[in-house]
Design a protein around this motif. Structure first.
Motif, PDB file in Angstrom:
ATOM      1  N   ALA A  85     -20.270  22.364  26.591  1.00 23.20           N
ATOM      2  CA  ALA A  85     -21.155  21.367  27.206  1.00 23.20           C
ATOM      3  C   ALA A  85     -20.425  20.049  27.420  1.00 23.20           C
ATOM      4  O   ALA A  85     -20.611  19.378  28.441  1.00 23.20           O
ATOM      5  CB  ALA A  85     -22.382  21.156  26.321  1.00 23.20           C
ATOM      6  N   GLN A 339     -23.252  16.814  27.462  1.00 19.76           N
ATOM      7  CA  GLN A 339     -23.210  17.442  28.782  1.00 19.76           C
ATOM      8  C   GLN A 339     -23.435  16.457  29.916  1.00 19.76           C
ATOM      9  O   GLN A 339     -23.044  16.710  31.055  1.00 19.76           O
ATOM     10  CB  GLN A 339     -24.229  18.589  28.872  1.00 19.76           C
ATOM     11  N   HIS A 340     -24.037  15.312  29.625  1.00 22.04           N
ATOM     12  CA  HIS A 340     -24.363  14.351  30.678  1.00 22.04           C
ATOM     13  C   HIS A 340     -23.668  13.008  30.453  1.00 22.04           C
ATOM     14  O   HIS A 340     -24.110  11.988  30.981  1.00 22.04           O
ATOM     15  CB  HIS A 340     -25.886  14.189  30.746  1.00 22.04           C
ATOM     16  N   ASN A 404     -28.184  24.292  31.185  1.00 24.88           N
ATOM     17  CA  ASN A 404     -27.920  23.498  29.991  1.00 24.88           C
ATOM     18  C   ASN A 404     -27.043  24.318  29.046  1.00 24.88           C
ATOM     19  O   ASN A 404     -27.447  25.383  28.585  1.00 24.88           O
ATOM     20  CB  ASN A 404     -29.234  23.114  29.307  1.00 24.88           C
ATOM     21  N   ASN A 409     -30.678  23.269  24.095  1.00 24.99           N
ATOM     22  CA  ASN A 409     -31.305  23.581  25.387  1.00 24.99           C
ATOM     23  C   ASN A 409     -32.342  22.554  25.829  1.00 24.99           C
ATOM     24  O   ASN A 409     -33.331  22.888  26.481  1.00 24.99           O
ATOM     25  CB  ASN A 409     -31.924  24.987  25.369  1.00 24.99           C
ATOM     26  N   TRP A 410     -32.115  21.294  25.491  1.00 26.17           N
ATOM     27  CA  TRP A 410     -32.951  20.217  26.042  1.00 26.17           C
ATOM     28  C   TRP A 410     -32.086  18.962  26.143  1.00 26.17           C
ATOM     29  O   TRP A 410     -31.013  18.883  25.555  1.00 26.17           O
ATOM     30  CB  TRP A 410     -34.194  19.956  25.198  1.00 26.17           C
ATOM     31  N   THR A 411     -32.570  17.998  26.894  1.00 24.95           N
ATOM     32  CA  THR A 411     -31.851  16.744  27.062  1.00 24.95           C
ATOM     33  C   THR A 411     -32.847  15.622  27.320  1.00 24.95           C
ATOM     34  O   THR A 411     -33.872  15.835  27.980  1.00 24.95           O
ATOM     35  CB  THR A 411     -30.852  16.818  28.242  1.00 24.95           C
ATOM     36  N   GLN A 414     -33.766  14.942  31.127  1.00 23.11           N
ATOM     37  CA  GLN A 414     -34.328  16.075  31.867  1.00 23.11           C
ATOM     38  C   GLN A 414     -34.930  15.672  33.212  1.00 23.11           C
ATOM     39  O   GLN A 414     -34.841  16.421  34.189  1.00 23.11           O
ATOM     40  CB  GLN A 414     -35.404  16.772  31.018  1.00 23.11           C
TER      41      GLN A 414
END
Length: 451
Positions: A85, A339-340, A404, A409-411, A414
């Motif tokens: 990620a 990841q972002h 993702n 599995n969340w951010t 979103q």
């Protein structure tokens, strides 16, 4: 890994951002390293070519603070999942924190983590060593090149990694053989405020009061103590995740090489403010807490226009969605962010609040300089090729439409549509991420600490 067997790679017509300048040119990568940087490179055959078409080419982000949960909490994340990620987010090297299970408080735990990363990490890696009340002798005998730093929780942690004994702290600051990293929150004040809000709201305190409980004064008092101890003993101190305008006065507006006390700010404290708790609740619960819009703007101004804040990190700390839905005292603190990372920071560039040159300086150049990381952090001939190509998000792809790779599995992002995306990530000369595809054969390198 035999880097001599890596295929040649050439990036053409990139807007190369490096050491305060931007220039259009080509970059040739051979045997894992940058071999040529020229306006136009010709006569190279059998190399894979990436056409940048003027997109930004930057040195990969070196993240000085991640919690990859390995070993101990595989349901939250592993070195394999979180490093993948991170590559997607434009991070090419990470420094992992010691509060795993078991914590990194002895050499056996340190070697265990190094073995895990060597087998599973897509990014380059290093590890911070932890402090407890009873491992100071081990710390004092550490090989300074074996760890990226030593991390102490000066309040606001759990178990035996909370260090608030004045004698222990004095000895630590006087004798630590590496850079000392501190998490600064004053625990007695936090406990007092927790009790105040518990009496009013019970166990289910609304998330909006998190920055009232872990308030500005709790941060300032602890940060001031850390700085005063570092001044007393000449310690090389790095204060992590500054969250308040008030704390900025503790740090000098000097170039990195002119000071021994430095400070970091994290992506979420530059991206969110206390107005976001009403929508995101415990999803943005973190320690230290996200504060006011005025604090956020002061941090942006400090990172963009002064030398008071030296580094931008993530403090990536994943928890499951289910864990985050619990009541205030049960919902864990921390956000998944790797990841972002660069797309989120590029929002500040798009809004003209931060220059791309300063972003590179404080996510890569100065991280390498501060932690004495050998031959990384710059786009220079002979250096390892840790590079990221950033393009405009021309298709307006929303975060919710992207895969993702973080195990939780969340951010918190979103509902965002970032204006820039990471097109390609190259780690130690290997293509790790390119045009929405991960290359699983990419293996990160142990960072060489040159101190």
């Amino acid at each position: 890994m035999n880097f001599r067997q890596l295929p040649d790679l050439i990036i053409r017509n990139a807007n190369i951002v490096n050491e305060g300048h931007c220039q259009i040119g080509d970059v040739l990568i051979q045997q894992g390293r940058i071999s040529k940087i020229q306006p136009s490179i010709t006569g190279i055959h059998n190399a894979k070519s990436i056409e940048a078409n003027g997109a930004w080419l930057v040195p990969g982000m070196i993240d000085d603070q991640v919690h990859f949960r390995d070993p101990g909490s595989p349901h939250k994340g592993s070195f394999e999942s979180e490093s993948m990620a991170a590559a997607v987010g434009g991070i090419t090297s990470v420094m992992d924190m010691p509060n795993t299970n078991p914590p990194t408080l002895d050499l056996t735990a340190l070697e265990q983590k190094k073995e895990i990363a060597a087998k599973h990490s897509m990014t380059n890696y290093a590890f911070h060593f932890g402090v407890s009340a009873d491992n100071l002798e081990i710390i004092e005998q550490l090989d300074p090149k074996s760890v990226s730093g030593v991390k102490v929780f000066m309040g606001a942690s759990t178990g035996n990694m909370l260090v608030d004994d004045p004698q222990v702290l004095e000895r630590l600051f006087a004798n630590v053989p590496t850079i000392l990293l501190t998490h600064c929150e004053y625990t007695p004040r936090i406990k007092q405020l927790e009790q105040k809000y518990r009496q009013k709201y019970g166990e289910d305190i609304p998330a909006i009061f998190h920055p009232k409980i872990r308030d500005k004064q709790a941060c300032f008092e602890s940060s001031r103590l850390a700085v005063s101890l570092a001044e007393k003993y000449g310690t090389q101190l790095h204060v992590l995740h500054i969250t308040t305008a008030k704390e900025l006065c503790l740090f000098k507006n000097l170039p990195l090489d002119k000071k021994h006390i430095t400070a970091e700010v994290c992506i979420h404290h530059l991206s969110f403010d206390d107005g976001d708790y009403s929508d995101l609740g415990h999803l943005i619960k973190c320690n230290p807490a996200i504060k006011t819009v005025n604090d956020k703007q002061a941090l942006i101004e400090a990172i963009a226009h002064s030398n008071r804040l030296d580094i931008i990190g993530t403090d990536h700390a994943p928890h499951t969605w289910q864990e985050k839905q619990q009541s205030y005292f049960n919902a864990p603190s921390g956000l998944p962010l790797v990841q972002h990372a660069l797309p989120a920071l590029m929002e500040l560039v798009a809004d003209q609040q931060l220059s791309i040159e300063t972003l590179v300086q404080k996510t890569s150049h100065q991280v390498a300089d501060l932690f004495r990381i050998k031959e990384r952090g710059y786009i220079r001939e002979g250096y390892w090729a840790d590079l990221v190509l950033i393009r405009e998000n021309q298709n307006q792809q929303a975060v919710s439409e992207q895969q993702n790779f973080m195990r939780c599995n969340w951010t918190p992002f979103q509902n965002k549509t970032f204006r820039y995306l990471v097109d390609s990530t190259i780690i130690s000369g290997q293509l790790a991420w390119h045009q929405q595809q991960l290359f699983l054969n990419c293996k990160g390198h142990a960072l060489e600490i040159d101190r």
